[in-house]
Design an enzyme around this catalytic site. Structure first.
Site, PDB file in Angstrom:
ATOM      1  N   LYS A  93       1.024  -0.868   0.022  1.00  0.00           N
ATOM      2  CA  LYS A  93       0.142  -0.315  -0.381  1.00  0.00           C
ATOM      3  C   LYS A  93       1.029   1.163  -0.042  1.00  0.00           C
ATOM      4  O   LYS A  93       1.541   1.113   0.925  1.00  0.00           O
ATOM      5  CB  LYS A  93      -0.724  -0.410   0.946  1.00  0.00           C
ATOM      6  CG  LYS A  93      -1.868   1.005   0.940  1.00  0.00           C
ATOM      7  CD  LYS A  93      -2.513   1.777   2.134  1.00  0.00           C
ATOM      8  CE  LYS A  93      -2.267   2.656   2.549  1.00  0.00           C
ATOM      9  NZ  LYS A  93      -1.800   3.636   1.684  1.00  0.00           N
ATOM     10  N   CYS A 111      14.555  10.490   5.511  1.00  0.00           N
ATOM     11  CA  CYS A 111      14.807  10.067   7.022  1.00  0.00           C
ATOM     12  C   CYS A 111      15.870  10.014   7.586  1.00  0.00           C
ATOM     13  O   CYS A 111      15.980  10.427   8.583  1.00  0.00           O
ATOM     14  CB  CYS A 111      14.436   8.474   7.222  1.00  0.00           C
ATOM     15  SG  CYS A 111      14.407   7.713   6.778  1.00  0.00           S
ATOM     16  N   GLU A 132      10.330   0.699   9.904  1.00  0.00           N
ATOM     17  CA  GLU A 132      12.104   1.937   9.479  1.00  0.00           C
ATOM     18  C   GLU A 132      11.030   2.909   9.870  1.00  0.00           C
ATOM     19  O   GLU A 132       9.924   3.497   9.047  1.00  0.00           O
ATOM     20  CB  GLU A 132      12.156   1.899   7.899  1.00  0.00           C
ATOM     21  CG  GLU A 132      12.766   0.232   7.724  1.00  0.00           C
ATOM     22  CD  GLU A 132      13.789   0.103   8.238  1.00  0.00           C
ATOM     23  OE1 GLU A 132      14.276   1.034   8.740  1.00  0.00           O
ATOM     24  OE2 GLU A 132      14.464  -0.698   7.017  1.00  0.00           O
ATOM     25  N   GLU A 163      10.741  15.662  14.257  1.00  0.00           N
ATOM     26  CA  GLU A 163      11.489  15.442  13.602  1.00  0.00           C
ATOM     27  C   GLU A 163      10.432  17.141  12.610  1.00  0.00           C
ATOM     28  O   GLU A 163       9.294  16.747  12.506  1.00  0.00           O
ATOM     29  CB  GLU A 163      10.906  14.174  12.917  1.00  0.00           C
ATOM     30  CG  GLU A 163      11.337  13.870  11.477  1.00  0.00           C
ATOM     31  CD  GLU A 163      11.108  12.131  11.258  1.00  0.00           C
ATOM     32  OE1 GLU A 163       9.922  11.967  11.153  1.00  0.00           O
ATOM     33  OE2 GLU A 163      11.594  11.977  10.266  1.00  0.00           O
TER      34      GLU A 163
HETATM   35  P1  NAD Z   1       2.687   8.008   7.869  1.00  0.00           P
HETATM   36  O1  NAD Z   1       3.502   6.909   8.671  1.00  0.00           O
HETATM   37  O2  NAD Z   1       2.108   9.412   8.149  1.00  0.00           O
HETATM   38  O3  NAD Z   1       2.421   7.339   6.855  1.00  0.00           O
HETATM   39  C1  NAD Z   1       3.215   6.291   6.205  1.00  0.00           C
HETATM   40  C2  NAD Z   1       2.068   5.483   5.904  1.00  0.00           C
HETATM   41  O4  NAD Z   1       1.109   4.598   7.047  1.00  0.00           O
HETATM   42  C3  NAD Z   1       1.407   5.294   4.728  1.00  0.00           C
HETATM   43  O5  NAD Z   1       1.095   4.862   3.518  1.00  0.00           O
HETATM   44  C4  NAD Z   1      -0.370   5.134   5.008  1.00  0.00           C
HETATM   45  O6  NAD Z   1      -1.028   5.658   4.457  1.00  0.00           O
HETATM   46  C5  NAD Z   1       0.073   5.270   6.413  1.00  0.00           C
HETATM   47  N1  NAD Z   1      -0.899   4.920   7.436  1.00  0.00           N
HETATM   48  C6  NAD Z   1      -1.574   6.006   7.790  1.00  0.00           C
HETATM   49  N2  NAD Z   1      -2.125   5.758   8.852  1.00  0.00           N
HETATM   50  C7  NAD Z   1      -2.057   4.660   9.415  1.00  0.00           C
HETATM   51  C8  NAD Z   1      -2.587   2.918   9.638  1.00  0.00           C
HETATM   52  N3  NAD Z   1      -3.584   3.406  10.840  1.00  0.00           N
HETATM   53  N4  NAD Z   1      -2.403   1.868   8.970  1.00  0.00           N
HETATM   54  C9  NAD Z   1      -1.627   1.538   8.648  1.00  0.00           C
HETATM   55  N5  NAD Z   1      -1.345   2.493   7.475  1.00  0.00           N
HETATM   56  C10 NAD Z   1      -1.455   3.568   8.334  1.00  0.00           C
HETATM   57  O7  NAD Z   1       4.624   8.701   7.127  1.00  0.00           O
HETATM   58  P2  NAD Z   1       4.598   9.969   6.132  1.00  0.00           P
HETATM   59  O8  NAD Z   1       4.208  11.168   6.340  1.00  0.00           O
HETATM   60  O9  NAD Z   1       3.885   8.944   5.047  1.00  0.00           O
HETATM   61  O10 NAD Z   1       6.191   9.539   5.619  1.00  0.00           O
HETATM   62  C11 NAD Z   1       6.872  10.274   6.485  1.00  0.00           C
HETATM   63  C12 NAD Z   1       7.175   9.867   7.308  1.00  0.00           C
HETATM   64  O11 NAD Z   1       7.836   8.893   7.129  1.00  0.00           O
HETATM   65  C13 NAD Z   1       8.400  10.293   8.157  1.00  0.00           C
HETATM   66  O12 NAD Z   1       8.254  10.044   9.194  1.00  0.00           O
HETATM   67  C14 NAD Z   1       9.884   9.809   8.026  1.00  0.00           C
HETATM   68  O13 NAD Z   1      10.574  10.017   8.245  1.00  0.00           O
HETATM   69  C15 NAD Z   1       9.748   8.068   7.757  1.00  0.00           C
HETATM   70  N6  NAD Z   1      10.655   7.646   7.105  1.00  0.00           N
HETATM   71  C16 NAD Z   1      11.301   6.350   7.444  1.00  0.00           C
HETATM   72  C17 NAD Z   1      12.217   5.667   5.894  1.00  0.00           C
HETATM   73  C18 NAD Z   1      12.800   4.989   6.770  1.00  0.00           C
HETATM   74  O14 NAD Z   1      13.633   4.601   6.621  1.00  0.00           O
HETATM   75  N7  NAD Z   1      13.164   4.762   8.450  1.00  0.00           N
HETATM   76  C19 NAD Z   1      11.874   5.983   4.669  1.00  0.00           C
HETATM   77  C20 NAD Z   1      11.640   7.303   4.968  1.00  0.00           C
HETATM   78  C21 NAD Z   1      10.460   7.653   5.445  1.00  0.00           C
END
Ligand code: NAD
Length: 494
Positions: A171, A280, A246, A379
């Protein structure tokens, strides 16, 4: 149609649609019909049906699919770069030179790695048995990806999972689903049975949550924010499935007094502005020796003034917009609040003129920050560099570790002992010395502390996506084995 299930494009069944916007103009790119629980069920059933064949495919058969897919993705590199640039607001140069070639290389890497799923050497550890290790796939993997690197995150999730013989339902983030679809299609075209790679485009709370809770999903792999990651882990606990997280980051960049200062300044600018800071591992906290602090701050601010913010399609553009209006408001809000308690040396406001149509923000340098402030602790995920001074090496390491996150860090020094100490003592999944950001397919990526656990990329990722089975063969052929006497004795035995 924005669902890819069983090797076919389909419309989502909810009847609800969502507009994918180009954040550089806020114009609608495509309207997506969202997936609901029924679509997720169909995708999981399709992945489950494909598992029987794919999990039994030989390493060379899986390798052939991945290698062909790498070639197909490479042929479509420009098309993918354009789409990625538009949906995520990336400068086209970044999409062409980083996102797409990185994805192609990762795919090629896992084509090779699929043939090297090695276990421990077989051996007679008891003396009477030969033990061997089988690495077996787990089943259907449910993966959830964020919006910052939509194509690369799809790749990081899909590749190790299918190289190891699993099937997957991915997803993508609802605001950036467009490149995950041609990415998934490349594997079917390359010869993977339909259903090995499926994509459901839906919201987190509906499609995401249903995928995580699904009984036929054996493992959840999640990349995203720490808050949502914790929720995902709690949801996954109800079915006791394996979880790989992650999560967020707040990477320190530590500049010692003996560092090549020009290199550190250039490195900080590149590592803070990559992907408009929505990375990230981006350098978010510069920790700089007091003797070079003023020069460092001035050097970064001077370079920020040179950075070309512009339309994402222009190859001369260095800095694109943030990914959405909501995210722009979050980042700009954090800088605005910081003005009350810290010093914003430059930037932090949206530009005027033509670019004001999009989600752009002037890159900011923030100094004089209290160590309990949100700009230091939370962050930001935008083009904002916080700089603090230090006087001795112990303090530098303490400041670097003064965070709940532990994804990445860098140390800038010409002193090999300092570099060695920083590499050991900074709590993060990756420590660069005299650089910050480069990633390579052969090496793992993953967090410590609240940045999650488990590894993406590299052969280490197979630890997440396989079960380890111990197989023990008796090699004596003896019916009454010596160890039985501990349990029962035969007539005539003592
Ligand atoms: P987010 O947590 O808002 O969303 C990530 C994903 O989770 C999306 O696909 C979203 O639709 C889904 N999601 C949201 N609520 C959910 C739920 N209740 N159940 C299941 N899925 C759900 O993150 P974002 O804003 O899309 O991305 C930015 C974040 O990602 C930052 O915190 C960044 O640091 C992190 N990130 C981490 C890495 C890593 O490798 N550690 C890499 C890239 C991004």
């Amino acid at each position: 149609m924005h669902q890819y299930i069983g090797g076919e494009r389909r419309a989502g069944s909810t009847g609800e649609s969502f507009d994918v916007l180009d954040p550089s103009t806020d114009e609608v790119l495509e309207s997506v019909t969202l997936a609901g629980p029924d679509d997720v069920d169909t995708a999981v059933a399709s992945a489950k049906a494909a598992y029987a064949e794919w999990s039994r495919a030989t390493p060379v058969e899986r390798a052939a699919v991945l290698t062909r897919a790498a070639a197909l993705l490479d042929e479509r590199a420009e098309e993918l770069a354009q789409l990625e640039s538009r949906q995520a607001g990336k400068p086209i140069r970044l999409a062409r030179e980083f996102d797409v070639p990185g994805t192609v290389d990762n795919t090629a890497f896992f084509g090779a790695a699929a043939r090297r799923l090695d276990g421990m050497a077989s051996g007679e550890y008891s003396g009477d048995h030969t033990s061997s290790i089988r690495r077996e796939p787990i089943g259907v993997v449910g993966s959830i990806a964020p919006w910052n690197y939509p194509l690369q995150m799809a790749a990081w999730k899909v590749l190790p999972a299918i190289a190891a013989g699993n099937t997957i339902v991915l997803k993508p983030a609802e605001i950036t689903p467009l490149t995950a679809l041609p990415f998934a299609e490349a594997f079917t075209e390359a010869g993977a049975p339909p259903g090995v790679v499926n994509v459901v485009t839906g919201t987190g709370p509906v499609a995401g949550e249903h995928l995580v809770a699904h009984r036929d999903v054996a493992m959840t792999s999640f990349t995203g924010s720490t808050a949502v990651g914790r929720r995902v882990m709690a949801t996954a606990a109800a079915t006791g499935k394996r979880v790989h997280l992650e999560l967020g980051g707040k990477a320190p960049l530590v500049v010692f007094d003996d560092a090549d200062l020009e290199a550190a300044v250039h490195g900080a600018v590149a590592a803070n502005l990559i992907n408009a800071g929505q990375d990230c591992t981006a350098a978010a906290r510069a920790i700089v020796h007091r003797s070079v602090y003023d020069e460092f701050v001035r050097g970064v601010a001077d370079l920020y003034a040179e950075v070309r913010m512009g339309p994402t399609a222009d190859p001369a553009t260095d800095l694109g917009p943030l990914s959405s209006r909501a995210h722009l408001a979050k980042v700009a809000g954090m800088v605005d609040r910081a003005r009350a308690y810290a010093k914003v040396v430059c930037g932090g406001a949206p530009p005027t003129g033509e670019l004001a149509r999009g989600c752009y923000l002037e890159p900011a340098v923030v100094t004089d920050v209290p160590l309990d402030s949100e700009i230091w602790r939370d962050e930001v995920f935008g083009p904002v560099l916080v700089v603090v001074p230090f006087d001795d090496d112990d303090k530098a390491i303490r400041l670097a570790n003064d965070t709940e996150f532990g994804l990445a860090a860098s140390a800038w020094t010409r002193d090999t002992y300092r570099a060695g100490r920083a590499s050991r003592e900074i709590e993060a999944g990756c420590v660069w010395v005299n650089d910050h950001i480069p990633i390579i397919s052969e090496m793992p990526h993953g967090g410590y502390k609240s940045s999650g656990f488990g590894k993406d990329m590299s052969a280490y990722s197979f630890d997440e996506y396989t079960n380890v089975k111990h197989v023990m063969h008796d090699i004596t052929g003896v019916a009454h084995k010596p160890w039985h006497r501990t349990i029962f004795t035969l007539p005539g035995q003592g």
